[in-house]
Design a protein around this motif. Structure first.
Motif, mmCIF file in Angstrom:
data_model
loop_
_atom_site.group_PDB
_atom_site.id
_atom_site.type_symbol
_atom_site.label_atom_id
_atom_site.label_comp_id
_atom_site.label_asym_id
_atom_site.label_seq_id
_atom_site.Cartn_x
_atom_site.Cartn_y
_atom_site.Cartn_z
ATOM 1 N N UNK A 1 40.952 41.143 29.706
ATOM 2 C CA UNK A 1 40.279 40.935 28.430
ATOM 3 C C UNK A 1 39.402 39.706 28.373
ATOM 4 N N UNK A 2 39.884 38.593 28.956
ATOM 5 C CA UNK A 2 39.155 37.322 28.849
ATOM 6 C C UNK A 2 39.433 36.448 30.066
ATOM 7 N N UNK A 3 38.473 35.591 30.378
ATOM 8 C CA UNK A 3 38.674 34.561 31.389
ATOM 9 C C UNK A 3 37.563 33.529 31.271
ATOM 10 N N UNK A 4 37.831 32.326 31.775
ATOM 11 C CA UNK A 4 36.822 31.260 31.818
ATOM 12 C C UNK A 4 36.127 31.333 33.173
ATOM 13 N N UNK A 5 34.806 31.403 33.161
ATOM 14 C CA UNK A 5 34.057 31.447 34.416
ATOM 15 C C UNK A 5 32.933 30.422 34.349
ATOM 16 N N UNK A 6 32.320 30.168 35.501
ATOM 17 C CA UNK A 6 31.211 29.219 35.563
ATOM 18 C C UNK A 6 29.898 29.961 35.754
ATOM 19 N N UNK A 7 28.809 29.246 35.581
ATOM 20 C CA UNK A 7 27.490 29.817 35.801
ATOM 21 C C UNK A 7 27.311 30.247 37.244
ATOM 22 N N UNK A 8 28.085 29.686 38.143
ATOM 23 C CA UNK A 8 28.025 30.059 39.553
ATOM 24 C C UNK A 8 28.541 31.485 39.779
ATOM 25 N N UNK A 9 29.364 31.987 38.841
ATOM 26 C CA UNK A 9 29.990 33.299 39.000
ATOM 27 C C UNK A 9 29.191 34.445 38.397
ATOM 28 N N UNK A 10 28.226 34.116 37.547
ATOM 29 C CA UNK A 10 27.627 35.170 36.737
ATOM 30 C C UNK A 10 26.827 36.164 37.559
ATOM 31 N N UNK A 11 26.108 35.709 38.585
ATOM 32 C CA UNK A 11 25.337 36.634 39.413
ATOM 33 C C UNK A 11 26.261 37.597 40.144
ATOM 34 N N UNK A 12 27.373 37.071 40.682
ATOM 35 C CA UNK A 12 28.333 37.938 41.371
ATOM 36 C C UNK A 12 28.923 38.958 40.412
ATOM 37 N N UNK A 13 29.246 38.534 39.210
ATOM 38 C CA UNK A 13 29.812 39.446 38.224
ATOM 39 C C UNK A 13 28.811 40.536 37.850
ATOM 40 N N UNK A 14 27.573 40.160 37.640
ATOM 41 C CA UNK A 14 26.550 41.140 37.271
ATOM 42 C C UNK A 14 26.347 42.174 38.383
ATOM 43 N N UNK A 15 26.470 41.730 39.619
ATOM 44 C CA UNK A 15 26.288 42.660 40.732
ATOM 45 C C UNK A 15 27.452 43.629 40.875
ATOM 46 N N UNK A 16 28.570 43.309 40.226
ATOM 47 C CA UNK A 16 29.689 44.251 40.185
ATOM 48 C C UNK A 16 29.465 45.327 39.126
ATOM 49 N N UNK A 17 28.455 45.088 38.267
ATOM 50 C CA UNK A 17 28.032 46.044 37.262
ATOM 51 C C UNK A 17 29.170 46.503 36.342
ATOM 52 N N UNK A 18 29.683 45.589 35.535
ATOM 53 C CA UNK A 18 30.725 45.987 34.567
ATOM 54 C C UNK A 18 30.100 46.749 33.400
ATOM 55 N N UNK A 19 29.592 47.960 33.679
ATOM 56 C CA UNK A 19 28.848 48.707 32.667
ATOM 57 C C UNK A 19 29.662 49.721 31.891
ATOM 58 N N UNK A 20 30.945 49.874 32.232
ATOM 59 C CA UNK A 20 31.760 50.873 31.550
ATOM 60 C C UNK A 20 32.267 50.374 30.203
ATOM 61 N N UNK A 21 31.997 49.135 29.871
ATOM 62 C CA UNK A 21 32.442 48.563 28.602
ATOM 63 C C UNK A 21 31.462 47.478 28.168
ATOM 64 N N UNK A 22 31.532 47.126 26.918
ATOM 65 C CA UNK A 22 30.701 46.033 26.408
ATOM 66 C C UNK A 22 31.425 44.714 26.635
ATOM 67 N N UNK A 23 30.684 43.716 27.107
ATOM 68 C CA UNK A 23 31.306 42.412 27.295
ATOM 69 C C UNK A 23 30.414 41.334 26.718
ATOM 70 N N UNK A 24 31.033 40.207 26.395
ATOM 71 C CA UNK A 24 30.313 39.128 25.751
ATOM 72 C C UNK A 24 30.604 37.781 26.378
ATOM 73 N N UNK A 25 29.851 36.775 25.938
ATOM 74 C CA UNK A 25 29.955 35.406 26.469
ATOM 75 C C UNK A 25 29.995 34.442 25.298
ATOM 76 N N UNK A 26 30.901 33.477 25.361
ATOM 77 C CA UNK A 26 31.042 32.506 24.273
ATOM 78 C C UNK A 26 31.417 31.144 24.849
ATOM 79 N N UNK A 27 31.336 30.121 24.020
ATOM 80 C CA UNK A 27 31.797 28.795 24.446
ATOM 81 C C UNK A 27 33.312 28.845 24.659
#
Length: 483
Positions: free
Chosen positions: A281-307
């Motif tokens: 459901x949730x986790x803390x990640x860094x800006x270094x992780x976002x490209x890797x995450x996007x390439x995994x294509x989590x498209x089966x659900x809606x996800x968001x980003x917050x402080x």
């Protein structure tokens, strides 16, 4: 966690540990080797080696290095990618053995040691001032001492909470208002796990097998948003008790099933994969992780980003969220190809290189001109939500010294990281009482600091105390002291 604005001083302050420093045979990467005055024509065409941490950006870096080679036929560069979790140790072994790369990315925790060992080229003699002039003051002066400098952080790292909107909604939490404080985080995480019973869905992931992803980012960096940091810049004292609310929340979540199981052996890559598959459901990640995450294509659900969530809702506005400098690039002082190595180093700090990686969401540049250039606007919309805001800041450094009673070689581990991380893990495993551990850790750090200042002077505390320190504007305090 933050490394010194004046790391060169830190290297001198650590002279006490020189006698136990790792040593090796003389060679191109060792301080006993002679610095060649001039490159021969044959040497100039030999490849220069660039060592860096392997990551999601590696392929893009390879492409940019090919572009560099096309423009520099007489100074070809080759990339040496080393695993991120063992990078620092691998680099240190290469340098000690005399096989150090010509140019390399260096963890900020190792800068002081490498400077002290004379392993880094003094760039004030090799590179023009306009290189530093393109960067903000905190970066340009990161290793500066008497107009000498050895590295300039060219990129920054930020942290955010990412969340699965579908899982939040299924647990009765508002996906338009993700958890803004630890109490909400716990409630929603436990709710997600309970709603997902039988479907292997869990509320929150904490990759506690890794120092950065398990504690430095979700605890120490994120805690600054609540005005909490283990070093008190105004008093020059350590107080780890500020982290008690976070540990109590994590332990409650673990006991009530809100944490992804096996957190003590969980790695970032696994956690990101599980999130992308819709199981977290949730986790803390860094800006270094976002490209890797996007390439995994989590498209089966809606996800968001917050402080990141605050410790308490009332903490809003108490502190600037910490920005961490990414490991900078440095030049081996004993390279056989000094001119070519410096040219490559300048390329790695150039607007074109940083801009292309920024465009691919591989990094956040420290150069404002690159960050503000529309040509390099990040292609991934999610990356834009990791860009620094007015609520974030680089922080000054706390003093570095060898922890009293800690048996270790001259590595970052004896500067406190290992002891600190072990204490954190003991708490999370339920081995010891959180309050007791954090109290003991504070006492250990303060005793060691006292010894480093007064009994065996290697630290000038005046360099690290800012009486008017304002956690909402950390760098403003540094400027006031220098004025």
């Amino acid at each position: 966690m933050m490394k010194s604005v004046d790391l060169c001083k830190a290297g001198i302050m650590l002279a006490i540990a020189a006698v136990i420093a790792l040593s090796g045979c003389a060679g191109p990467g060792h301080p006993d080797a002679a610095v060649p005055e001039k490159e021969s024509a044959s040497e100039a065409i030999e490849p220069i080696t660039l060592a860096m941490q392997d990551s999601a950006r590696t392929k893009d870096v390879e492409r940019l290095i090919e572009a560099f080679n096309a423009d520099h036929p007489d100074s070809q560069a080759k990339l040496l990618s080393l695993p991120r979790d063992t990078y620092d140790e691998s680099l240190n072994m290469l340098m000690t053995s005399g096989e150090g790369p010509d140019v390399f990315q260096i963890g900020t925790g190792w800068l002081a040691s490498f400077i002290y060992k004379n392993w880094l080229l003094d760039l004030s003699e090799a590179a023009p001032d306009d290189v530093r002039g393109a960067f903000p003051g905190w970066a340009a002066g990161y290793t500066k001492l008497n107009d000498h400098y050895y590295a300039i952080p060219s990129a920054m790292l930020t942290v955010r909470l990412i969340y699965n909107r579908n899982l939040l909604a299924g647990a009765g939490c508002d996906p338009d208002k993700p958890p803004a404080a630890l109490a909400e985080l716990k409630r929603c995480a436990v709710g997600i796990s309970k709603a997902g019973t039988g479907y292997r869905k869990y509320g929150f992931a904490l990759p506690a097998s890794e120092d950065e992803a398990g504690f430095q980012q979700p605890l120490e960096m994120a805690g600054t948003y609540s005005g909490a940091y283990y070093y008190d810049y105004a008093k020059g004292k350590y107080d780890f008790s500020v982290y008690l609310p976070w540990f109590r929340t994590m332990l409650d979540m673990k006991r009530e099933g809100g944490l992804f199981p096996g957190e003590m052996s969980l790695k970032t890559d696994t956690a990101l994969t599980q999130f992308a598959e819709g199981n977290i459901g949730m986790m803390i990640v860094s800006s270094r992780d976002i490209a890797a995450l996007e390439r995994m294509r989590p498209g089966a659900f809606e996800w968001g980003i917050a402080m990141p969530p605050l410790f308490e809702a009332a903490d809003k506005g108490k502190g600037a969220l910490m920005i961490e400098p990414e490991p900078p690039y440095a030049v081996n002082a004993y390279t056989a190809h000094k001119g070519a190595a410096v040219e490559l180093w300048k390329y790695l700090l150039s607007s074109g290189y940083l801009g292309e990686l920024y465009k691919q969401s591989d990094l956040i540049p420290a150069r404002a001109d690159v960050a503000n250039d529309e040509r390099y606007r990040p292609e991934l919309p999610s990356m834009r939500q990791f860009l620094p805001t007015e609520e974030e800041s680089i922080y000054p450094q706390e003093p570095k010294f060898i922890l009293k009673n800690e048996q270790a070689q001259f590595t970052p581990s004896n500067l406190g990281d290992a002891a600190r991380m072990k204490a954190y893990r003991d708490i999370l495993q339920g081995l010891r009482d959180p309050k007791e551990v954090l109290t003991e850790l504070s006492a250990q750090y303060n005793r060691s600091l006292h010894d480093a200042v007064y009994q065996n002077p290697v630290v000038n505390l005046n360099d690290y105390v800012y009486p008017a320190f304002d956690p909402r504007h950390p760098l403003r305090s540094v400027k006031q002291n220098s004025d």
